[in-house]
Each structure stands twice: as structure tokens, then as C-alpha cells.
Design a protein around this motif. Structure first.
Motif, PDB file in Angstrom:
ATOM      1  N   THR A   1      -7.406  16.092   8.785  1.00 38.27           N
ATOM      2  CA  THR A   1      -7.870  17.452   9.024  1.00 38.27           C
ATOM      3  C   THR A   1      -7.572  17.826  10.470  1.00 38.27           C
ATOM      4  O   THR A   1      -7.945  17.104  11.392  1.00 38.27           O
ATOM      5  N   VAL A   2      -6.898  18.951  10.634  1.00 38.10           N
ATOM      6  CA  VAL A   2      -6.566  19.458  11.961  1.00 38.10           C
ATOM      7  C   VAL A   2      -7.614  20.513  12.322  1.00 38.10           C
ATOM      8  O   VAL A   2      -7.881  21.424  11.539  1.00 38.10           O
ATOM      9  N   TYR A   3      -8.200  20.367  13.498  1.00 32.23           N
ATOM     10  CA  TYR A   3      -9.201  21.332  13.957  1.00 32.23           C
ATOM     11  C   TYR A   3      -8.900  21.711  15.402  1.00 32.23           C
ATOM     12  O   TYR A   3      -8.148  21.033  16.097  1.00 32.23           O
ATOM     13  N   LYS A   4      -9.483  22.799  15.838  1.00 33.66           N
ATOM     14  CA  LYS A   4      -9.314  23.246  17.222  1.00 33.66           C
ATOM     15  C   LYS A   4     -10.429  22.675  18.093  1.00 33.66           C
ATOM     16  O   LYS A   4     -11.612  22.817  17.789  1.00 33.66           O
TER      17      LYS A   4
ATOM     18  N   ILE B   1       0.849  -1.202   0.000  1.00 35.96           N
ATOM     19  CA  ILE B   1       0.000   0.000   0.000  1.00 35.96           C
ATOM     20  C   ILE B   1       0.880   1.245   0.000  1.00 35.96           C
ATOM     21  O   ILE B   1       1.675   1.459   0.920  1.00 35.96           O
ATOM     22  N   PHE B   2       0.704   2.061  -1.019  1.00 35.27           N
ATOM     23  CA  PHE B   2       1.422   3.328  -1.151  1.00 35.27           C
ATOM     24  C   PHE B   2       0.425   4.430  -0.802  1.00 35.27           C
ATOM     25  O   PHE B   2      -0.567   4.626  -1.514  1.00 35.27           O
ATOM     26  N   THR B   3       0.680   5.131   0.305  1.00 31.35           N
ATOM     27  CA  THR B   3      -0.274   6.117   0.793  1.00 31.35           C
ATOM     28  C   THR B   3       0.291   7.526   0.731  1.00 31.35           C
ATOM     29  O   THR B   3       1.357   7.808   1.278  1.00 31.35           O
ATOM     30  N   GLU B   4      -0.449   8.396   0.075  1.00 32.16           N
ATOM     31  CA  GLU B   4      -0.154   9.822   0.046  1.00 32.16           C
ATOM     32  C   GLU B   4      -0.962  10.463   1.169  1.00 32.16           C
ATOM     33  O   GLU B   4      -2.191  10.298   1.237  1.00 32.16           O
ATOM     34  N   VAL B   5      -0.283  11.155   2.066  1.00 26.76           N
ATOM     35  CA  VAL B   5      -0.940  11.788   3.207  1.00 26.76           C
ATOM     36  C   VAL B   5      -1.013  13.285   2.955  1.00 26.76           C
ATOM     37  O   VAL B   5      -0.005  13.932   2.669  1.00 26.76           O
ATOM     38  N   LYS B   6      -2.220  13.829   3.087  1.00 27.75           N
ATOM     39  CA  LYS B   6      -2.431  15.275   2.956  1.00 27.75           C
ATOM     40  C   LYS B   6      -3.043  15.773   4.249  1.00 27.75           C
ATOM     41  O   LYS B   6      -4.165  15.406   4.616  1.00 27.75           O
ATOM     42  N   THR B   7      -2.286  16.587   4.956  1.00 24.83           N
ATOM     43  CA  THR B   7      -2.748  17.146   6.225  1.00 24.83           C
ATOM     44  C   THR B   7      -3.102  18.607   6.005  1.00 24.83           C
ATOM     45  O   THR B   7      -2.297  19.374   5.476  1.00 24.83           O
ATOM     46  N   ARG B   8      -4.308  18.974   6.401  1.00 25.31           N
ATOM     47  CA  ARG B   8      -4.807  20.330   6.197  1.00 25.31           C
ATOM     48  C   ARG B   8      -5.478  20.827   7.468  1.00 25.31           C
ATOM     49  O   ARG B   8      -6.076  20.056   8.209  1.00 25.31           O
ATOM     50  N   ARG B   9      -5.403  22.123   7.657  1.00 21.82           N
ATOM     51  CA  ARG B   9      -6.198  22.751   8.714  1.00 21.82           C
ATOM     52  C   ARG B   9      -7.650  22.813   8.263  1.00 21.82           C
ATOM     53  O   ARG B   9      -7.930  22.931   7.066  1.00 21.82           O
ATOM     54  N   GLU B  10      -8.557  22.735   9.198  1.00 21.11           N
ATOM     55  CA  GLU B  10      -9.980  22.825   8.896  1.00 21.11           C
ATOM     56  C   GLU B  10     -10.262  24.122   8.133  1.00 21.11           C
ATOM     57  O   GLU B  10      -9.684  25.166   8.435  1.00 21.11           O
TER      58      GLU B  10
ATOM     59  N   GLY C   1      -7.166  18.852  17.413  1.00 23.54           N
ATOM     60  CA  GLY C   1      -7.792  17.552  17.211  1.00 23.54           C
ATOM     61  C   GLY C   1      -7.534  17.130  15.772  1.00 23.54           C
ATOM     62  O   GLY C   1      -7.199  17.970  14.923  1.00 23.54           O
ATOM     63  N   TYR C   2      -7.676  15.849  15.492  1.00 19.55           N
ATOM     64  CA  TYR C   2      -7.381  15.324  14.158  1.00 19.55           C
ATOM     65  C   TYR C   2      -8.507  14.406  13.707  1.00 19.55           C
ATOM     66  O   TYR C   2      -8.975  13.568  14.471  1.00 19.55           O
ATOM     67  N   ARG C   3      -8.932  14.588  12.449  1.00 20.35           N
ATOM     68  CA  ARG C   3      -9.897  13.694  11.815  1.00 20.35           C
ATOM     69  C   ARG C   3      -9.214  13.041  10.623  1.00 20.35           C
ATOM     70  O   ARG C   3      -8.516  13.719   9.871  1.00 20.35           O
TER      71      ARG C   3
END
Length: 120
Positions: free
Chosen positions: A100-103, A48-57, A110-112
Motif C-alpha cells: 500500500t502506497v500512502y502519503k 515461493i511464487f508471489t503475486e504482488v499487488k501494489t495499490r494507493r491507499e 511511504g509503503y506498507r
């Protein structure tokens, strides 16, 4: 939280998620001349090759939308290079993980996670 730290935290959480699903983490931040693969994992049937995209809400473009055809091509080429060095009898799969990073109410982060199997 700066961008590098945010991305690293997202990748760490995705690796933990994959481990919790019974996967073995084969590599993280695998770099080639074509680009980088964030997380490479194995389960019983897939590499499994996974591309991770982390973004603020509230970010305008979702993580999955940002993995365009050009990015997909670079990931596939990097995956081919990885596979050429090893003899892995597993079927390749390309996933995208949106973190997704949220407050939270207390002000902490917090992380979703939205994990998309077979995204491309």
C-alpha cells in the motif's frame, strides 16, 4: 508516480523483504503464455511464487481480493511451467503481497507491506 513505476517499486520492496527473511530470489517478472509471476524465491523448504499487488491507499479492492480464482489458476500454470524446466526439490507455495502506497506528512510516498504466506 505512474502505475508501472508504482508496481515495479512494490515488487522491488517485496523482493527485498523476502531477501531479509533469508530467501534467494530465483526470478522476477517470470513470463509464460499463461501469465506472469512477479517474484519467485526459495527458502530451505519452499519454492515461493508471489503475486504482488501494489495499490494507493484508499483503493476499493484489496490486493488479496483481486487475486481471484482465474488469476490463481494462471499463476499455478505459470508455476508448473517454471518447475518443469528445473528440478527443484522444494515444495511450492503461493503467496500474495499487498503493498500500500500512502502519503507521508512531508508529501513523499511511504509503503506498507502485508505479506500473506500460503494465500492460495
Amino acid at each position: 508516480m505512474n502505475i508501472g513505476k508504482t508496481g515495479a517499486e512494490g515488487e522491488k520492496r517485496v523482493a527485498e523483504y523476502l531477501k531479509s527473511r533469508g530467501c534467494l530470489i530465483a526470478a522476477r517478472n517470470y513470463s509464460t503464455r499463461f501469465g506472469e509471476i512477479d517474484v519467485i524465491a526459495e527458502d530451505r523448504t519452499h519454492i515461493i511464487f508471489t503475486e504482488v499487488k501494489t495499490r494507493r491507499e484508499g483503493y476499493l479492492v484489496s490486493g488479496a481480493e483481486s487475486v481471484d480464482l482465474h488469476k490463481q489458476r494462471r499463476i499455478r500454470l505459470a508455476a508448473e511451467e517454471f518447475l518443469s524446466k528445473l528440478h527443484i526439490p522444494l515444495e511450492p507455495r503461493f503467496d500474495v503481497a499487498e503493498v500500500t502506497v500512502y502519503k507521508k506528512a512531508d508529501g513523499s510516498d511511504g509503503y506498507r507491506l502485508n505479506y500473506i504466506e500460503g494465500a492460495f
